[in-house]
Design a protein around this motif. Structure first.
Motif, PDB file in Angstrom:
ATOM      1  N   ALA A  76      49.519  35.551  55.458  1.00  0.00           N
ATOM      2  CA  ALA A  76      49.669  34.400  54.562  1.00  0.00           C
ATOM      3  C   ALA A  76      50.582  34.726  53.379  1.00  0.00           C
ATOM      4  O   ALA A  76      50.753  33.886  52.491  1.00  0.00           O
ATOM      5  N   GLY A  77      51.118  35.926  53.357  1.00  0.00           N
ATOM      6  CA  GLY A  77      52.063  36.263  52.298  1.00  0.00           C
ATOM      7  C   GLY A  77      51.448  36.940  51.096  1.00  0.00           C
ATOM      8  O   GLY A  77      52.085  37.052  50.049  1.00  0.00           O
ATOM      9  N   CYS A  78      50.218  37.393  51.240  1.00  0.00           N
ATOM     10  CA  CYS A  78      49.583  38.144  50.143  1.00  0.00           C
ATOM     11  C   CYS A  78      50.306  39.477  49.984  1.00  0.00           C
ATOM     12  O   CYS A  78      50.437  40.228  50.937  1.00  0.00           O
ATOM     13  N   LYS A  79      50.768  39.747  48.776  1.00  0.00           N
ATOM     14  CA  LYS A  79      51.531  40.978  48.544  1.00  0.00           C
ATOM     15  C   LYS A  79      50.790  41.974  47.655  1.00  0.00           C
ATOM     16  O   LYS A  79      51.178  43.137  47.548  1.00  0.00           O
ATOM     17  N   TYR A  80      49.751  41.509  46.987  1.00  0.00           N
ATOM     18  CA  TYR A  80      49.054  42.385  46.040  1.00  0.00           C
ATOM     19  C   TYR A  80      47.560  42.339  46.279  1.00  0.00           C
ATOM     20  O   TYR A  80      46.994  41.264  46.506  1.00  0.00           O
ATOM     21  N   PHE A  81      46.949  43.516  46.228  1.00  0.00           N
ATOM     22  CA  PHE A  81      45.501  43.600  46.407  1.00  0.00           C
ATOM     23  C   PHE A  81      44.956  44.615  45.414  1.00  0.00           C
ATOM     24  O   PHE A  81      45.439  45.738  45.332  1.00  0.00           O
ATOM     25  N   PHE A  82      43.965  44.191  44.661  1.00  0.00           N
ATOM     26  CA  PHE A  82      43.282  45.083  43.724  1.00  0.00           C
ATOM     27  C   PHE A  82      41.797  45.043  44.046  1.00  0.00           C
ATOM     28  O   PHE A  82      41.217  43.957  44.108  1.00  0.00           O
ATOM     29  N   GLY A  83      41.189  46.198  44.268  1.00  0.00           N
ATOM     30  CA  GLY A  83      39.786  46.188  44.672  1.00  0.00           C
ATOM     31  C   GLY A  83      39.082  47.484  44.335  1.00  0.00           C
ATOM     32  O   GLY A  83      39.676  48.431  43.798  1.00  0.00           O
TER      33      GLY A  83
ATOM     34  N   GLU B  96      35.194  47.026  39.347  1.00  0.00           N
ATOM     35  CA  GLU B  96      35.305  45.637  39.789  1.00  0.00           C
ATOM     36  C   GLU B  96      35.910  44.785  38.665  1.00  0.00           C
ATOM     37  O   GLU B  96      36.702  43.876  38.911  1.00  0.00           O
ATOM     38  N   VAL B  97      35.492  45.117  37.440  1.00  0.00           N
ATOM     39  CA  VAL B  97      35.964  44.364  36.280  1.00  0.00           C
ATOM     40  C   VAL B  97      37.477  44.519  36.133  1.00  0.00           C
ATOM     41  O   VAL B  97      38.212  43.544  35.950  1.00  0.00           O
ATOM     42  N   ALA B  98      37.950  45.752  36.222  1.00  0.00           N
ATOM     43  CA  ALA B  98      39.393  45.981  36.115  1.00  0.00           C
ATOM     44  C   ALA B  98      40.114  45.294  37.258  1.00  0.00           C
ATOM     45  O   ALA B  98      41.165  44.673  37.058  1.00  0.00           O
ATOM     46  N   ALA B  99      39.548  45.357  38.463  1.00  0.00           N
ATOM     47  CA  ALA B  99      40.214  44.781  39.636  1.00  0.00           C
ATOM     48  C   ALA B  99      40.475  43.285  39.437  1.00  0.00           C
ATOM     49  O   ALA B  99      41.583  42.802  39.685  1.00  0.00           O
ATOM     50  N   ILE B 100      39.480  42.553  38.972  1.00  0.00           N
ATOM     51  CA  ILE B 100      39.669  41.104  38.840  1.00  0.00           C
ATOM     52  C   ILE B 100      40.652  40.801  37.711  1.00  0.00           C
ATOM     53  O   ILE B 100      41.383  39.814  37.769  1.00  0.00           O
ATOM     54  N   ASN B 101      40.712  41.675  36.710  1.00  0.00           N
ATOM     55  CA  ASN B 101      41.677  41.443  35.635  1.00  0.00           C
ATOM     56  C   ASN B 101      43.096  41.832  36.051  1.00  0.00           C
ATOM     57  O   ASN B 101      44.066  41.289  35.534  1.00  0.00           O
ATOM     58  N   MET B 102      43.215  42.753  36.984  1.00  0.00           N
ATOM     59  CA  MET B 102      44.524  43.036  37.583  1.00  0.00           C
ATOM     60  C   MET B 102      44.969  41.824  38.392  1.00  0.00           C
ATOM     61  O   MET B 102      46.147  41.448  38.380  1.00  0.00           O
ATOM     62  N   VAL B 103      44.007  41.214  39.096  1.00  0.00           N
ATOM     63  CA  VAL B 103      44.311  39.989  39.842  1.00  0.00           C
ATOM     64  C   VAL B 103      44.793  38.907  38.878  1.00  0.00           C
ATOM     65  O   VAL B 103      45.783  38.219  39.141  1.00  0.00           O
ATOM     66  N   TYR B 104      44.128  38.791  37.735  1.00  0.00           N
ATOM     67  CA  TYR B 104      44.523  37.826  36.703  1.00  0.00           C
ATOM     68  C   TYR B 104      45.981  38.056  36.282  1.00  0.00           C
ATOM     69  O   TYR B 104      46.792  37.126  36.261  1.00  0.00           O
ATOM     70  N   GLY B 105      46.290  39.317  35.984  1.00  0.00           N
ATOM     71  CA  GLY B 105      47.645  39.645  35.543  1.00  0.00           C
ATOM     72  C   GLY B 105      48.683  39.334  36.613  1.00  0.00           C
ATOM     73  O   GLY B 105      49.713  38.713  36.335  1.00  0.00           O
ATOM     74  N   ALA B 106      48.392  39.745  37.849  1.00  0.00           N
ATOM     75  CA  ALA B 106      49.355  39.543  38.942  1.00  0.00           C
ATOM     76  C   ALA B 106      49.492  38.071  39.292  1.00  0.00           C
ATOM     77  O   ALA B 106      50.600  37.576  39.539  1.00  0.00           O
ATOM     78  N   ALA B 107      48.375  37.327  39.277  1.00  0.00           N
ATOM     79  CA  ALA B 107      48.434  35.888  39.565  1.00  0.00           C
ATOM     80  C   ALA B 107      49.225  35.185  38.469  1.00  0.00           C
ATOM     81  O   ALA B 107      50.054  34.318  38.753  1.00  0.00           O
TER      82      ALA B 107
ATOM     83  N   ALA C 255      51.525  36.460  36.821  1.00  0.00           N
ATOM     84  CA  ALA C 255      52.922  36.856  36.989  1.00  0.00           C
ATOM     85  C   ALA C 255      53.553  36.162  38.202  1.00  0.00           C
ATOM     86  O   ALA C 255      54.715  36.397  38.513  1.00  0.00           O
ATOM     87  N   GLY C 256      52.787  35.337  38.896  1.00  0.00           N
ATOM     88  CA  GLY C 256      53.341  34.501  39.959  1.00  0.00           C
ATOM     89  C   GLY C 256      53.150  35.021  41.369  1.00  0.00           C
ATOM     90  O   GLY C 256      53.717  34.466  42.314  1.00  0.00           O
ATOM     91  N   ALA C 257      52.347  36.076  41.548  1.00  0.00           N
ATOM     92  CA  ALA C 257      52.228  36.696  42.868  1.00  0.00           C
ATOM     93  C   ALA C 257      51.104  36.079  43.696  1.00  0.00           C
ATOM     94  O   ALA C 257      50.171  35.492  43.153  1.00  0.00           O
ATOM     95  N   ARG C 258      51.208  36.226  45.026  1.00  0.00           N
ATOM     96  CA  ARG C 258      50.069  35.928  45.904  1.00  0.00           C
ATOM     97  C   ARG C 258      49.196  37.169  45.896  1.00  0.00           C
ATOM     98  O   ARG C 258      49.617  38.244  46.328  1.00  0.00           O
ATOM     99  N   VAL C 259      47.966  37.015  45.427  1.00  0.00           N
ATOM    100  CA  VAL C 259      47.138  38.189  45.182  1.00  0.00           C
ATOM    101  C   VAL C 259      45.715  37.926  45.632  1.00  0.00           C
ATOM    102  O   VAL C 259      45.237  36.787  45.608  1.00  0.00           O
TER     103      VAL C 259
END
Lengths: 355, 178, 248
Positions: free
Chosen positions: A19-26, A56-67, A69-73
Motif C-alpha cells: 500500500a506504499g507504507c515507507k516508514y515503520f516505528f515500533g 511504545e510512547v516514542a514509537a507513536i510520536n515518531m509516527v506523529y513526526g513522520a505523518a 512530514a507527509g509520509a505513509r507510516v
C-alpha cells in the motif's frame, strides 16, 4: 497471482508495504512481533525506513513526526502497548494526521496473557486517549481480509487525515491462511499540502499542531472534527450480514469470533434452529442501522453478542437495538476462546427463555 | 469432508512444520486450509501444538475443538487432547515416547513407533514425517505426491538430498497402518 | 537611509507571549538567525515542546510541529527520517527534556539522530507555575519544593550535557548561557555550529542554554541574570563537552 499461505502478521506487514507504507516505528511485544521483524527486513529494500523505538510512547510520536512530514507510516503493537500509545493517538487525531495503527489484541487487564482476546474494543472505539476524537477501527476475520483492509486503511487515513486502527486478535496475527494480494480500488486522495516538508519555496509555513488555547477556537476545532467524523459515519460503515432471513436469534460477533459463531449457526441449523449473524467490519463507525433493522424483523426474538471479552461491543449492540429486542452476552476473556458448542448451548438457553 | 486436526508434542519434534506441510499440500490441491499455532513461552521447550483444517468448504473457526484427528507426539499431549477427538475420529499415538494406551473406545487409535522408525532410518528428526505418512494413509487428507511436490520445492539445490529421506519416512509411516 | 539592522526572516511577525525579561526571546532569535545565516530557513523543520515555548511554532517562520510533552526528539526522529536533507531541530525546556522526555533525548542521542536540540535550562517549570524541575538547584525554592530542593528527598540536579556527553553518537554537546552579551555571542556560535554539524550528517548535536525565569524565581529580570551567573554556572559549567574533532 495464485494463493499463497501467509502468517497473519507477515501478511499484514506485506500488505502495508504494497500500500506504499515507507516508514515503520515500533517496539517488540507478543503476539505481533512478526510485523516489525518483517518490516525490519523488507522496508530498507523498498527504500523505506524501519526503526525500533525505545518505547511504545516514542514509537507513536515518531509516527506523529513522520505523518506530519507527509509520509505513509505505520506502527503495530498489542494491547498493553496500545495503552501506552493512546496519548500519542489522541495527538495524531487532534492534529489530523493520517497513519495506520495495527493492534493484535491479547488478554488483559495489566500484563494479562499473550493469547487472543478482544478486550481492546473499548480502548479502540471509545477514544482510549483523552479528549473527544474518533478513529476508524477495522476488524478483519481472516488473513485475507486483514490484507485487504490494511491496504485500504492507508487510503482511508489519507482521505480523512485521521488515524485508522486495524484490530485483529492474536489468532489473526499468528495463523496461516491462503492469501491473494489483490490491488484494492484506489480512492481520490487529497494532496498533502499541509505537511511539514520544509518551506522549499512555499510562502506560508506549515504547522502541525493540536493546541487551541482559546476555548472558543478549541470548541470550533472539535466541531470541525465531528463534522468529519459524521462524514465517516455516512460513508465508511461496513458489516457482513449472514443468514438473517427467518433467524430466531441474531448473533453479534467480529473478527475470528464471527467465524466460530458461523460454526455454531451451522450446528443450530442441524437442530432446526435458525440463527443469523451481524459481523461489524468497522467497529467504529458501528453498523447501528443493520442492528436496528434486524431488531424490527418479526422473526428475530433476541440478540446474542459473542466476544473474547467480558462484554464490550454488547454495549453498542444494546444502543443500536434501542430496547426493541433483548440483548444477551456470552464471552470468554484473558485468552480463552469461546467454543461453537458453548455458543450453541447459550443460544438454546436464551431461546428457551424467549419463547 | 472437513479434516480438523490437532498436532501436538514437545517443542523441537517438528509438530508445527508437520502442520505447515499438510496445509501447503492441501492448498496445492485446491482445498481451503488454515493453520493456527499455539504460541508463547511454551513453544520453547514445553509443549507445542497447532490446529490444522483442510476442507472442501470455506474454513469457519480456525480453532479445533472437535477434532477429526489428533496426532500426539508425547505423553502430555495425549493427556491433553485425547478428549477433543470426536467419536469415530482418529488418534495417532507416537508409541516410541508414549507408553500409555488410549483410554477411549469410541475412537480409532493407532500406535506408530515414529522415533524408532526415524532412528532406524538414521535421522531422529524425521519422526514427524513418519507420523504424517501414517495420518495420510488413514485419512487421505492430502495425496502423498502433493506432499512430496512441496517438500521438493522447499528442499532444492544442496538440500535436495533430504527429499528421498522424507519420502521414505512417509512410506514407513503409512506401512504402520494396516 | 541605510539599513543597519533588520529582524531575522527566521521569526514571524507574531508578538510573543513570554514574560518581560524572559530569555526565550533571545534564544529564539539566535536559532532563527543561525538558520538564516546558514541558508537553511527553506528546509528547516522545527519541533516545539510543551512548556513555556509551546507556541514556538507561531514564532519561527519555518515549518513547525508541536510535539507532546517530552516527545520532541521522537517526533524529530520521524521527521528527519522522512526528510533527511532537512535541517530539523527541537526546542525544549528542562521539564520537557530532562524529566518526562529523558528517555527520548537519551535514545535520540544514542542513535545519533541527525538533528539539533536546543535545550533551554532555567531550573524550573515555567508554564505550569514554578514547580521543581530535575534541574532545580539544591535549596532553590519551587512551588512543589516550598522549603527548597532537598537532596535527600528529591536527589541532585541532573546535568544533562555531562550525561549526554558520555554517548558516542552525541557528537556535539555544549553548554552556553545568555546572561550577558559576550555569552550570548558564544551561544550563537555554538547553535550555528550544531546546525553545521547536522547538515554534514555527523550525528546528534545539543546546545544547552542556561536561561532565566524571573517570574517564577521571584526576581526582577536583572536580578535573575545575576542569580543565573552566581548560582547556576557553578553547578552547570559553561563549556564544550563534545565536538566532532574530538570524536575523530
Amino acid at each position: 497471482m495464485a494463493k499463497e499461505l501467509w502468517k497473519g502478521n507477515e501478511a499484514i506487514a506485506e500488505a502495508a508495504i504494497k500500500a506504499g507504507c515507507k516508514y515503520f516505528f515500533g517496539y517488540p511485544i507478543t503476539p505481533q512481533n512478526e510485523i516489525p521483524e518483517y518490516m525490519a527486513l523488507k522496508l530498507p529494500q523498498e527504500g523505506g525506513c524501519f526503526l525500533q523505538a525505545e518505547s511504545e510512547v516514542a514509537a507513536i510520536n515518531m509516527v506523529y513526526g513522520a505523518a506530519g512530514a507527509g509520509a505513509r507510516v505505520m506502527t503495530s503493537s498489542s494491547s498493553p502497548g496500545i495503552s501506552l500509545k493512546q496519548e500519542g493517538i489522541s495527538y495524531i487525531a487532534g492534529a489530523e494526521l493520517p497513519c495506520v495503527i495495527v493492534n493484535i489484541v491479547r488478554g488483559g487487564p495489566g500484563l494479562g496473557s499473550i493469547q487472543p482476546a478482544q478486550s481492546d474494543y473499548f480502548q479502540a472505539t471509545k477514544g482510549g486517549g483523552h479528549g473527544d476524537y474518533r478513529m476508524i477501527v477495522l476488524a478483519p476475520a481472516s488473513v485475507q481480509e486483514a490484507v485487504d483492509l490494511v491496504q485500504e486503511a492507508f487510503d482511508i487515513a489519507d482521505q480523512y487525515r485521521n488515524p485508522v486502527m486495524v484490530m485483529g486478535d492474536g489468532m489473526i496475527g499468528q495463523m496461516m491462511e491462503p492469501v491473494e494480494f489483490v490491488e484494492i480500488p484506489k480512492r481520490q486522495l487529497p494532496e498533502k499540502d499541509w505537511a511539514t516538508t520544509g518551506l522549499r519555496g512555499r510562502k506560508e509555513h506549515n504547522v502541525i499542531n493540536s493546541l487551541y488555547i482559546e476555548a472558543s477556537q478549541c470548541d470550533k476545532h472539535n466541531e470541525d472534527l465531528f463534522a468529519k467524523y459524521a462524514k465517516m459515519e455516512e460513508t465508511e460503515i461496513r458489516c457482513e450480514e449472514y443468514n438473517l432471513e427467518g433467524a430466531e436469534i441474531v448473533f453479534a460477533a467480529y473478527g475470528t469470533v464471527a467465524r466460530i459463531v458461523k460454526n455454531a449457526i451451522k450446528s443450530l441449523e442441524k437442530e432446526g434452529i435458525k440463527a443469523g449473524l451481524i459481523r461489524p467490519i468497522t467497529l467504529w463507525p458501528f453498523p447501528k442501522a443493520n442492528f436496528l433493522k434486524a431488531a424490527d424483523m418479526p422473526n428475530v426474538k433476541a440478540f446474542l453478542s459473542v466476544e473474547m471479552s467480558m462484554g464490550q461491543m454488547v454495549e453498542d449492540v444494546e444502543l443500536s437495538v434501542k430496547g426493541k429486542k433483548p440483548v444477551y452476552f456470552y464471552g470468554k476473556a484473558g485468552g480463552a476462546i469461546p467454543t461453537p458448542k458453548a455458543i450453541v448451548e447459550e443460544a438454546k438457553k436464551i431461546l428457551g427463555g424467549a419463547k | 469432508m472437513t479434516h480438523q486436526i490437532i498436532m501436538a508434542g514437545f517443542g523441537g519434534q517438528g509438530v508445527m512444520s508437520m502442520g505447515k506441510i499438510l496445509v501447503e499440500a492441501g492448498l496445492k490441491e485446491g482445498k481451503n486450509v488454515s493453520w493456527l499455532p499455539s504460541y508463547g513461552p511454551e513453544m520453547r521447550g514445553g509443549t507445542a501444538n497447532c490446529s490444522v483444517i483442510i476442507s472442501e468448504e470455506p474454513v469457519g473457526a480456525p480453532t479445533v475443538t472437535e477434532a477429526t484427528a489428533a496426532i500426539v507426539m508425547n505423553r502430555p499431549s495425549l493427556d491433553k487432547f485425547e478428549k477433543d477427538v470426536i467419536p469415530g475420529g482418529d488418534l495417532l499415538i507416537n508409541s516410541s515416547l508414549i507408553d500409555k494406551k488410549a483410554t477411549r473406545d469410541d475412537i480409532n487409535v493407532y500406535y506408530v513407533p515414529a522415533n524408532e522408525i526415524a532412528n532406524d532410518m538414521g535421522s531422529g528428526k524425521i519422526a514427524n514425517m513418519v507420523m504424517l505418512g501414517a495420518y495420510l494413509k488413514i485419512t487421505g487428507a492430502a495425496k502423498e505426491d502433493t506432499i512430496m511436490e512441496y517438500i521438493a520445492e522447499v528442499f532444492s539445490g544442496k538440500k535436495a538430498s533430504v527429499v528421498p529421506l522424507n519420502k521414505e519416512a512417509l512410506k514407513r509411516g503409512a506401512d504402520c497402518i494396516k | 537611509m541605510a539599513i543597519v539592522f533588520q529582524k531575522t526572516k527566521g521569526l514571524t511577525e507574531k508578538q510573543t507571549h513570554y514574560c518581560p525579561g524572559c530569555t526565550h526571546g533571545i534564544i529564539h532569535r539566535l536559532v532563527a538567525e543561525s538558520l538564516e545565516e546558514l541558508g537553511l530557513l527553506d528546509k528547516a523543520i522545527g519541533v516545539a515542546p510543551v512548556g513555556c515555548s509551546v507556541f514556538a511554532y507561531d514564532y519561527f517562520s519555518c515549518d513547525m510541529q508541536e510535539a507532546s510533552h517530552g516527545r520532541a526528539p521522537a517526533c524529530a526522529t520521524g521527521i528527519k527520517r522522512v526528510h533527511p536533507d532537512s535541517a530539523v531541530f527541537t526546542y525544549q525546556g528542562d521539564g520537557d527534556l530532562a524529566s518526562i522526555g529523558a528517555a527520548e533525548i537519551v535514545h535520540a542521542a544514542m542513535r545519533g539522530e541527525k538533528f539539533t536540540t536546543i535545550f533551554v535550562n532555567n531550573a524550573i517549570y515555567g508554564m505550569t507555575g514554578g514547580q521543581m524541575a530535575p534541574t532545580t538547584l539544591i535549596g532553590q525554592k519551587a512551588t512543589t519544593a516550598p522549603l527548597g530542593r532537598d537532596e535527600n528527598h528529591a536527589g541532585m540536579p541532573l546535568r544533562v550535557s555531562e550525561m549526554l556527553a558520555t554517548i558516542p553518537k552525541a557528537v556535539f554537546v555544549e553548554r552556553v548561557s545568555v546572561h550577558d552579551v559576550p555569552n550570548i555571542m558564544k551561544a550563537k556560535k555554538a547553535i550555528k555550529k550544531a546546525f553545521e554539524i547536522q547538515m554534514k550528517g555527523l550525528g546528534f548535536g545539543i546546545v544547552e542554554v542556561l536561561s532565566t525565569c524571573s517570574t517564577n524565581w521571584g526576581k526582577t529580570p536583572v536580578e535573575a541574570l545575576k542569580w543565573l551567573k552566581e548560582n547556576m554556572i557553578p553547578y552547570y559549567p559553561i563549556q564544550n563537552f563534545r565536538n566532532p574533532e574530538e570524536v575523530k
